[in-house]
Design a protein around this motif. Structure first.
Motif, PDB file in Angstrom:
ATOM      1  N   ALA A 113       0.854  -1.200   0.000  1.00  0.00           N
ATOM      2  CA  ALA A 113       0.000   0.000   0.000  1.00  0.00           C
ATOM      3  C   ALA A 113       0.885   1.245   0.000  1.00  0.00           C
ATOM      4  CB  ALA A 113      -0.934  -0.020   1.198  1.00  0.00           C
ATOM      5  N   GLU A 114       1.352   1.634  -1.171  1.00  0.00           N
ATOM      6  CA  GLU A 114       2.305   2.740  -1.281  1.00  0.00           C
ATOM      7  C   GLU A 114       1.712   4.085  -0.872  1.00  0.00           C
ATOM      8  OE1 GLU A 114       3.726   2.673  -5.252  1.00  0.00           O
ATOM      9  OE2 GLU A 114       4.886   0.822  -4.992  1.00  0.00           O
ATOM     10  N   ASP A 115       0.376   4.212  -0.898  1.00  0.00           N
ATOM     11  CA  ASP A 115      -0.250   5.489  -0.573  1.00  0.00           C
ATOM     12  C   ASP A 115      -0.543   5.654   0.913  1.00  0.00           C
ATOM     13  OD1 ASP A 115      -2.112   3.476  -0.599  1.00  0.00           O
ATOM     14  OD2 ASP A 115      -3.739   4.711  -1.421  1.00  0.00           O
ATOM     15  N   ASN A 116      -0.209   4.655   1.737  1.00  0.00           N
ATOM     16  CA  ASN A 116      -0.435   4.738   3.182  1.00  0.00           C
ATOM     17  C   ASN A 116       0.901   5.011   3.875  1.00  0.00           C
ATOM     18  OD1 ASN A 116      -0.642   3.630   6.044  1.00  0.00           O
ATOM     19  ND2 ASN A 116      -2.781   3.486   5.396  1.00  0.00           N
ATOM     20  N   ILE A 117       1.027   6.197   4.475  1.00  0.00           N
ATOM     21  CA  ILE A 117       2.330   6.598   5.018  1.00  0.00           C
ATOM     22  C   ILE A 117       2.748   5.740   6.205  1.00  0.00           C
ATOM     23  CG2 ILE A 117       2.188   8.970   4.177  1.00  0.00           C
ATOM     24  CD1 ILE A 117       1.326   9.834   6.968  1.00  0.00           C
ATOM     25  N   MET A 118       1.785   5.335   7.040  1.00  0.00           N
ATOM     26  CA  MET A 118       2.154   4.488   8.174  1.00  0.00           C
ATOM     27  C   MET A 118       2.577   3.107   7.709  1.00  0.00           C
ATOM     28  SD  MET A 118      -0.292   5.335  11.440  1.00  0.00           S
ATOM     29  CE  MET A 118      -1.856   5.123  10.592  1.00  0.00           C
ATOM     30  N   PHE A 119       1.903   2.573   6.676  1.00  0.00           N
ATOM     31  CA  PHE A 119       2.318   1.275   6.146  1.00  0.00           C
ATOM     32  C   PHE A 119       3.731   1.351   5.589  1.00  0.00           C
ATOM     33  CE2 PHE A 119       3.076  -1.567   2.614  1.00  0.00           C
ATOM     34  CZ  PHE A 119       2.788  -2.804   3.182  1.00  0.00           C
ATOM     35  N   ASN A 120       4.051   2.420   4.886  1.00  0.00           N
ATOM     36  CA  ASN A 120       5.398   2.557   4.325  1.00  0.00           C
ATOM     37  C   ASN A 120       6.457   2.563   5.417  1.00  0.00           C
ATOM     38  OD1 ASN A 120       4.785   2.659   1.544  1.00  0.00           O
ATOM     39  ND2 ASN A 120       4.100   4.781   1.736  1.00  0.00           N
ATOM     40  N   TRP A 122       6.056   1.102   8.389  1.00  0.00           N
ATOM     41  CA  TRP A 122       6.077  -0.283   8.875  1.00  0.00           C
ATOM     42  C   TRP A 122       6.876  -1.170   7.924  1.00  0.00           C
ATOM     43  CZ3 TRP A 122       4.445  -4.761   6.515  1.00  0.00           C
ATOM     44  CH2 TRP A 122       4.416  -5.915   7.321  1.00  0.00           C
ATOM     45  N   TYR A 123       6.669  -1.009   6.642  1.00  0.00           N
ATOM     46  CA  TYR A 123       7.363  -1.835   5.655  1.00  0.00           C
ATOM     47  C   TYR A 123       8.871  -1.601   5.718  1.00  0.00           C
ATOM     48  CZ  TYR A 123       8.750  -3.818   1.178  1.00  0.00           C
ATOM     49  OH  TYR A 123       9.381  -4.550   0.200  1.00  0.00           O
ATOM     50  N   ARG A 124       9.249  -0.348   5.847  1.00  0.00           N
ATOM     51  CA  ARG A 124      10.676  -0.007   5.913  1.00  0.00           C
ATOM     52  C   ARG A 124      11.340  -0.595   7.153  1.00  0.00           C
ATOM     53  NH1 ARG A 124      11.253   5.908   7.277  1.00  0.00           N
ATOM     54  NH2 ARG A 124      11.022   5.035   9.391  1.00  0.00           N
ATOM     55  N   ASP A 125      10.672  -0.477   8.299  1.00  0.00           N
ATOM     56  CA  ASP A 125      11.292  -0.841   9.577  1.00  0.00           C
ATOM     57  C   ASP A 125      11.046  -2.283  10.008  1.00  0.00           C
ATOM     58  OD1 ASP A 125      12.060   1.780   9.603  1.00  0.00           O
ATOM     59  OD2 ASP A 125      10.573   2.432  11.077  1.00  0.00           O
ATOM     60  N   VAL A 126      10.001  -2.928   9.442  1.00  0.00           N
ATOM     61  CA  VAL A 126       9.627  -4.272   9.889  1.00  0.00           C
ATOM     62  C   VAL A 126       9.391  -5.227   8.718  1.00  0.00           C
ATOM     63  CG1 VAL A 126       7.939  -5.646  11.193  1.00  0.00           C
ATOM     64  CG2 VAL A 126       8.573  -3.366  12.005  1.00  0.00           C
ATOM     65  N   GLY A 127       8.432  -4.886   7.866  1.00  0.00           N
ATOM     66  CA  GLY A 127       7.959  -5.818   6.841  1.00  0.00           C
ATOM     67  C   GLY A 127       8.970  -6.220   5.793  1.00  0.00           C
ATOM     68  N   SER A 128       9.921  -5.341   5.480  1.00  0.00           N
ATOM     69  CA  SER A 128      10.894  -5.640   4.424  1.00  0.00           C
ATOM     70  C   SER A 128      12.159  -6.311   4.932  1.00  0.00           C
ATOM     71  CB  SER A 128      11.282  -4.337   3.702  1.00  0.00           C
ATOM     72  OG  SER A 128      11.940  -3.448   4.601  1.00  0.00           O
ATOM     73  N   LEU A 129      12.295  -6.452   6.243  1.00  0.00           N
ATOM     74  CA  LEU A 129      13.524  -7.028   6.799  1.00  0.00           C
ATOM     75  C   LEU A 129      13.563  -8.537   6.553  1.00  0.00           C
ATOM     76  CD1 LEU A 129      13.800  -5.139  10.215  1.00  0.00           C
ATOM     77  CD2 LEU A 129      14.673  -4.483   7.955  1.00  0.00           C
ATOM     78  N   ALA A 209       8.163 -11.776  21.212  1.00  0.00           N
ATOM     79  CA  ALA A 209       6.986 -10.956  20.938  1.00  0.00           C
ATOM     80  C   ALA A 209       7.419  -9.501  20.843  1.00  0.00           C
ATOM     81  CB  ALA A 209       5.933 -11.132  22.027  1.00  0.00           C
ATOM     82  N   ASN A 210       6.868  -8.787  19.873  1.00  0.00           N
ATOM     83  CA  ASN A 210       7.201  -7.378  19.677  1.00  0.00           C
ATOM     84  C   ASN A 210       5.935  -6.556  19.467  1.00  0.00           C
ATOM     85  OD1 ASN A 210      10.057  -7.656  19.713  1.00  0.00           O
ATOM     86  ND2 ASN A 210      10.053  -8.305  17.571  1.00  0.00           N
ATOM     87  N   ILE A 211       5.942  -5.351  19.998  1.00  0.00           N
ATOM     88  CA  ILE A 211       4.907  -4.365  19.701  1.00  0.00           C
ATOM     89  C   ILE A 211       5.529  -3.304  18.807  1.00  0.00           C
ATOM     90  CG2 ILE A 211       3.243  -2.731  20.652  1.00  0.00           C
ATOM     91  CD1 ILE A 211       3.694  -4.166  23.383  1.00  0.00           C
ATOM     92  N   VAL A 212       4.856  -2.980  17.710  1.00  0.00           N
ATOM     93  CA  VAL A 212       5.344  -1.923  16.824  1.00  0.00           C
ATOM     94  C   VAL A 212       4.432  -0.717  16.969  1.00  0.00           C
ATOM     95  CG1 VAL A 212       5.965  -1.282  14.478  1.00  0.00           C
ATOM     96  CG2 VAL A 212       6.180  -3.668  15.206  1.00  0.00           C
ATOM     97  N   TYR A 213       4.996   0.383  17.439  1.00  0.00           N
ATOM     98  CA  TYR A 213       4.253   1.626  17.555  1.00  0.00           C
ATOM     99  C   TYR A 213       4.543   2.478  16.317  1.00  0.00           C
ATOM    100  CZ  TYR A 213       3.441   0.299  22.385  1.00  0.00           C
ATOM    101  OH  TYR A 213       3.047  -0.368  23.520  1.00  0.00           O
ATOM    102  N   LEU A 214       3.487   2.753  15.546  1.00  0.00           N
ATOM    103  CA  LEU A 214       3.617   3.569  14.336  1.00  0.00           C
ATOM    104  C   LEU A 214       3.118   4.978  14.632  1.00  0.00           C
ATOM    105  CD1 LEU A 214       4.659   2.145  11.716  1.00  0.00           C
ATOM    106  CD2 LEU A 214       3.437   0.546  13.195  1.00  0.00           C
ATOM    107  N   MET A 215       3.977   5.975  14.424  1.00  0.00           N
ATOM    108  CA  MET A 215       3.551   7.356  14.607  1.00  0.00           C
ATOM    109  C   MET A 215       2.586   7.726  13.480  1.00  0.00           C
ATOM    110  SD  MET A 215       5.150   7.828  17.355  1.00  0.00           S
ATOM    111  CE  MET A 215       5.672   6.162  17.797  1.00  0.00           C
ATOM    112  N   ARG A 216       1.481   8.364  13.835  1.00  0.00           N
ATOM    113  CA  ARG A 216       0.421   8.615  12.855  1.00  0.00           C
ATOM    114  C   ARG A 216       0.838   9.582  11.753  1.00  0.00           C
ATOM    115  NH1 ARG A 216      -3.385   8.723  17.634  1.00  0.00           N
ATOM    116  NH2 ARG A 216      -4.052   6.554  17.811  1.00  0.00           N
ATOM    117  N   ASP A 217       1.905  10.355  11.987  1.00  0.00           N
ATOM    118  CA  ASP A 217       2.379  11.235  10.916  1.00  0.00           C
ATOM    119  C   ASP A 217       3.286  10.493   9.936  1.00  0.00           C
ATOM    120  OD1 ASP A 217       4.691  10.888  12.391  1.00  0.00           O
ATOM    121  OD2 ASP A 217       4.907  12.998  12.947  1.00  0.00           O
ATOM    122  N   GLY A 218       3.503   9.180  10.205  1.00  0.00           N
ATOM    123  CA  GLY A 218       4.304   8.366   9.307  1.00  0.00           C
ATOM    124  C   GLY A 218       5.795   8.593   9.402  1.00  0.00           C
TER     125      GLY A 218
END
Length: 262
Positions: A113-120, A122-129, A209-218
């Protein structure tokens, strides 16, 4: 509305078999074992509460914090209901983020979801690792002995070590996170999911177990590890208090009914 999901467990002989877990609109859970199940008859039993409802009393002085925040927003905006508007926006953005991550996991990483700043973020810091190979997203769990359920946001495996990790995604305003950090209840929630996986004999046996806190400003995220052993003890104590409070509430309700009828 009721969602039904398959979950693979191991029986006492080391073989795998499916169970089916349902979640209703009130986030209550039921379980159905396979037709030849060893534990219970093949039907959905009574609905059990979610882990989040069990630990709700751990939120602390959220009323006072919420009132201060609401008054601040009302003063800054001149709109008395600005806090409600912002809360609805936050809930909507959080749900959208969860949907984006779930689609990513279910598509084996092809749906981005390239248009969602929080997803981007998350992807950079978690999902793409490479160490985070996600196996499941939005997975229902059910603890048959303790009798509670829940939904795990994500389960991953490290391809090099085989270690399984459970994840939870939280959205936060930067200022709030910098001031209050990671709440205890978030850690206890994941420990509850860890307990449920073990009780049901899931094929997923997490060691982390990990909790990922995403800042709403992305702008950033923060990955916070959970001490599962310590927080599982807190979950058990919270569950005891939850059940005690329910008994007290029922007793008070019956007493009030008898007083009214007297």
């Amino acid at each position: 509305m009721e969602d039904i999901q398959e979950h693979i467990i191991k029986d006492g002989k080391g073989k795998t078999k499916p169970v089916f877990i349902s979640r209703n609109g009130k986030h209550q859970y039921k379980i159905k074992y396979s037709e030849d199940g060893d534990w219970v008859k093949p039907y959905y039993g009574n609905a059990v509460p979610s882990a989040t409802s069990i630990i709700k009393h751990l939120e602390g002085d959220t009323f006072g914090i919420g009132m201060a925040w609401a008054m601040k927003l009302a003063k800054q905006s001149g709109e008395p209901y600005q806090a409600r508007i912002e809360s609805e926006k936050a809930m909507e953005s959080g749900n959208e983020l969860h949907d984006c991550i779930d689609r990513f996991i279910k598509s084996n990483g092809s749906d981005i979801a390239e248009d969602n700043i929080m997803f981007n973020t998350w992807y950079r810091d978690v999902g793409s690792l490479p160490e985070n190979k996600f196996l499941k997203g939005e997975l229902f769990v059910y603890a048959p002995y303790s009798e509670f359920g829940g939904t795990i946001d994500g389960i991953s495996m490290n391809p090099d070590t085989g270690e399984i990790t459970i994840w939870d995604w939280k959205t936060k305003e930067r200022g709030s996170f910098e001031k209050y950090g990671s709440p205890i209840k978030d850690h206890v929630q994941l420990a509850g999911y860890f307990l449920a996986l073990r009780e049901m004999g899931s094929i997923y046996a997490p060691v982390k177990a990990n909790i990922v806190y995403l800042m709403r400003d992305g702008s950033s995220s923060k990955v916070v590890p959970v001490d599962l052993e310590f927080n599982e003890g807190l979950f058990a104590q919270s569950f005891d208090l939850y059940k005690t409070l329910r008994v007290a509430k029922n007793r008070n309700s019956n007493l009030n009914s008898s007083l009214v009828g007297a």
